[in-house]
Design a protein around this motif. Structure first.
Motif, PDB file in Angstrom:
ATOM      1  N   GLN A   1       5.393  54.630 -12.750  1.00  0.00           N
ATOM      2  CA  GLN A   1       4.702  55.652 -11.960  1.00  0.00           C
ATOM      3  C   GLN A   1       3.226  55.759 -12.338  1.00  0.00           C
TER       4      GLN A   1
ATOM      5  N   GLY B   1       8.346  60.976 -11.887  1.00  0.00           N
ATOM      6  CA  GLY B   1       7.630  61.037 -13.167  1.00  0.00           C
ATOM      7  C   GLY B   1       7.647  62.440 -13.758  1.00  0.00           C
ATOM      8  N   PHE B   2       7.817  62.535 -15.080  1.00  0.00           N
ATOM      9  CA  PHE B   2       7.805  63.851 -15.742  1.00  0.00           C
ATOM     10  C   PHE B   2       6.442  64.533 -15.567  1.00  0.00           C
TER      11      PHE B   2
ATOM     12  N   LYS C   1      10.680  53.810 -15.665  1.00  0.00           N
ATOM     13  CA  LYS C   1      10.153  54.422 -14.439  1.00  0.00           C
ATOM     14  C   LYS C   1       8.902  55.264 -14.722  1.00  0.00           C
ATOM     15  N   GLN C   2       8.846  55.900 -15.886  1.00  0.00           N
ATOM     16  CA  GLN C   2       7.688  56.733 -16.230  1.00  0.00           C
ATOM     17  C   GLN C   2       6.421  55.867 -16.299  1.00  0.00           C
TER      18      GLN C   2
ATOM     19  N   TYR D   1      12.739  59.396 -25.963  1.00  0.00           N
ATOM     20  CA  TYR D   1      13.739  59.191 -24.902  1.00  0.00           C
ATOM     21  C   TYR D   1      14.411  57.825 -25.066  1.00  0.00           C
TER      22      TYR D   1
ATOM     23  N   ASP E   1      15.127  54.739 -16.597  1.00  0.00           N
ATOM     24  CA  ASP E   1      14.346  55.959 -16.358  1.00  0.00           C
ATOM     25  C   ASP E   1      13.110  56.005 -17.257  1.00  0.00           C
TER      26      ASP E   1
ATOM     27  N   HIS F   1       3.438  66.818 -16.804  1.00  0.00           N
ATOM     28  CA  HIS F   1       2.941  66.945 -18.177  1.00  0.00           C
ATOM     29  C   HIS F   1       3.431  68.246 -18.815  1.00  0.00           C
TER      30      HIS F   1
ATOM     31  N   ARG G   1       9.824  67.051 -12.292  1.00  0.00           N
ATOM     32  CA  ARG G   1       9.282  65.719 -12.038  1.00  0.00           C
ATOM     33  C   ARG G   1       8.474  65.692 -10.740  1.00  0.00           C
TER      34      ARG G   1
ATOM     35  N   MET H   1       0.915  63.961 -13.952  1.00  0.00           N
ATOM     36  CA  MET H   1       1.252  63.094 -15.083  1.00  0.00           C
ATOM     37  C   MET H   1      -0.049  62.766 -15.800  1.00  0.00           C
TER      38      MET H   1
ATOM     39  N   LEU I   1       3.088  60.003 -21.796  1.00  0.00           N
ATOM     40  CA  LEU I   1       3.943  58.818 -21.980  1.00  0.00           C
ATOM     41  C   LEU I   1       4.309  58.648 -23.450  1.00  0.00           C
TER      42      LEU I   1
ATOM     43  N   GLU J   1       8.343  59.327 -24.033  1.00  0.00           N
ATOM     44  CA  GLU J   1       9.144  58.103 -23.847  1.00  0.00           C
ATOM     45  C   GLU J   1       9.684  57.454 -25.121  1.00  0.00           C
TER      46      GLU J   1
END
Length: 410
Positions: free
Chosen positions: A212, A167-168, A208-209, A190, A205, A170, A162, A178, A183, A187
């Protein structure tokens, strides 16, 4: 002696029979495929969702063949298109649709739940989205190997690298970055996983993505979001002050708004982050509406309609049509977005669809692929986006086209 002769004769006969039967089975396999392809009829009075789905089945007899794949591969384009088949089945319960989706899952998920061609340690967010297909299959079959496969994808998210702000990335090979595409890739799966198996404990969480990317990649002037953001600001494509890539790409924006409308399916109205996500959706869609062409479509580079080399692009336009329609249907967006979605769908069917002699349909003017960095290097320039290859019936266009047709009941 006679018994031995009889035994030898029977054994030889059995060997010949088995050999003949197995040869026959192998020889007949392609014939069956051809036969079932010929049995698929696409008629002019069908809904657009069925026309496109049956077209894909006719041209790609097994679902792993989508995108002209020669061998089964766990991939995001299959996740996108086959998710649209699952949604189509809810409106038109034709058993061929679920069989097609399950065929893909069974070609890729081994009996022990491992996923062929998937490597967790690559930490590629693109690989998560096809896991969405397994929820329904697991629910119907109760076969634990589908659950194991979903748990593996969830495990990837648990250890996925992250940004410092949470943020994850890519991909592992794109550190600190990112992309809007990610996304959609991560997501919705998830969110569905945490609601289905964890009582929604990770919804914050998931939100949160979006927080960000919204915070870092939104252009204050247009309200549009840039394709990518590099937290380290080290990439040659990244703006040295903001870390953003230089242009707005319609498909990247399409991934983003589709991610929002799909993730919201799993956020209860009373969840503290629900209104926030609805706000992001409204901001992005209001900004996109300003750039809708009179044809109803959007350009490949969103804000540069009419500039040299730019063109009306099928995948982004289909994604916006879907997100606008679903957003309005669910009450997240004002009713005017349903009209804009219908206008977009008219543009797709009147300008970009070709009908073949057998009734199958082809959606033209879809960008085949675009990214940032990598080898050969992609600089995110205007010239880069408008010169990437186009592909007819690219899955990044056909999946959202089916989803838009369903939301609009066209």
């Amino acid at each position: 002696m006679v018994n031995c002769k009889q035994y030898f004769f029977k054994a030889t006969l059995l060997f010949i029979s088995v050999t003949f039967l197995s040869c026959k089975t192998v020889a007949q396999q392609p014939a069956q495929n051809v036969e079932s392809q010929n049995q698929i009829k696409v008629s002019s009075n069908m809904k657009w969702s069925d026309k496109m789905a049956l077209t894909l089945m006719k041209r790609h007899p097994q679902a792993f063949m989508i995108d002209d794949a020669k061998a089964p591969k766990w991939d995001y384009v299959h996740g996108l298109v086959l998710h649209s088949f699952e949604e189509l089945y809810k409106k038109n319960p034709d058993p061929r649709y679920t069989a097609y989706v399950k065929g893909y899952a069974d070609a890729l998920v081994n009996a022990d739940g491992t996923i062929k061609t998937y490597e967790l340690e690559n930490y590629n967010i693109d690989m998560v989205v096809a896991g969405r297909l397994l929820f329904d299959i697991y629910k119907k079959t109760n076969d634990n190997h589908y659950l194991t496969a979903m748990q593996t994808l969830k495990k990837q998210l648990e250890s996925h690298p992250r940004t410092k702000s949470g943020g994850f990335w890519h991909k592992k090979v794109y550190p600190n970055q990112m992309w809007l595409d990610g996304l959609y890739m991560g997501e919705p799966f998830y969110a569905q996983y945490t609601v289905t198996f964890e009582n929604g404990k990770n919804l914050d969480d998931v939100a949160k993505q979006f927080e960000q990317i919204q915070m870092h990649a939104t252009d204050p002037k247009t309200g549009l979001l840039y394709h990518g953001w590099d937290e380290s600001k080290q990439m040659p494509w990244a703006n040295k002050e903001t870390g953003n890539s230089p242009n707005f790409w319609s498909r990247a924006l399409g991934w983003y708004v589709m991610a929002l409308v799909d993730v919201l399916d799993y956020f209860p109205k009373n969840h503290p982050k629900q209104k926030e996500l609805v706000g992001y959706l409204n901001n992005a869609c209001e900004s996109l509406a300003k750039y809708q062409d009179k044809s109803g479509l959007w350009y490949q580079v969103t804000d540069k309609g009419g500039e040299k080399g730019n063109y009306l692009e099928a995948s982004g336009s289909s994604m916006f049509a879907y997100a606008f329609a679903k957003g309005a249907n669910k009450g997240y967006l004002p009713a005017k977005f349903k009209k804009l979605a219908n206008k977009a769908f008219d543009g797709l069917t009147k300008q970009l669809i070709k009908v073949d002699a057998d009734g199958t349909i082809t959606l033209t003017q879809a960008c085949q692929v675009a990214g940032l960095g990598g080898t050969p290097y992609r600089d995110g320039s205007y010239e880069y986006y408008v010169n990437e290859k186009k592909k007819d019936n690219d899955p990044k266009a056909t999946g959202p086209f089916i989803l838009a047709a369903l939301e609009l009941n066209r």
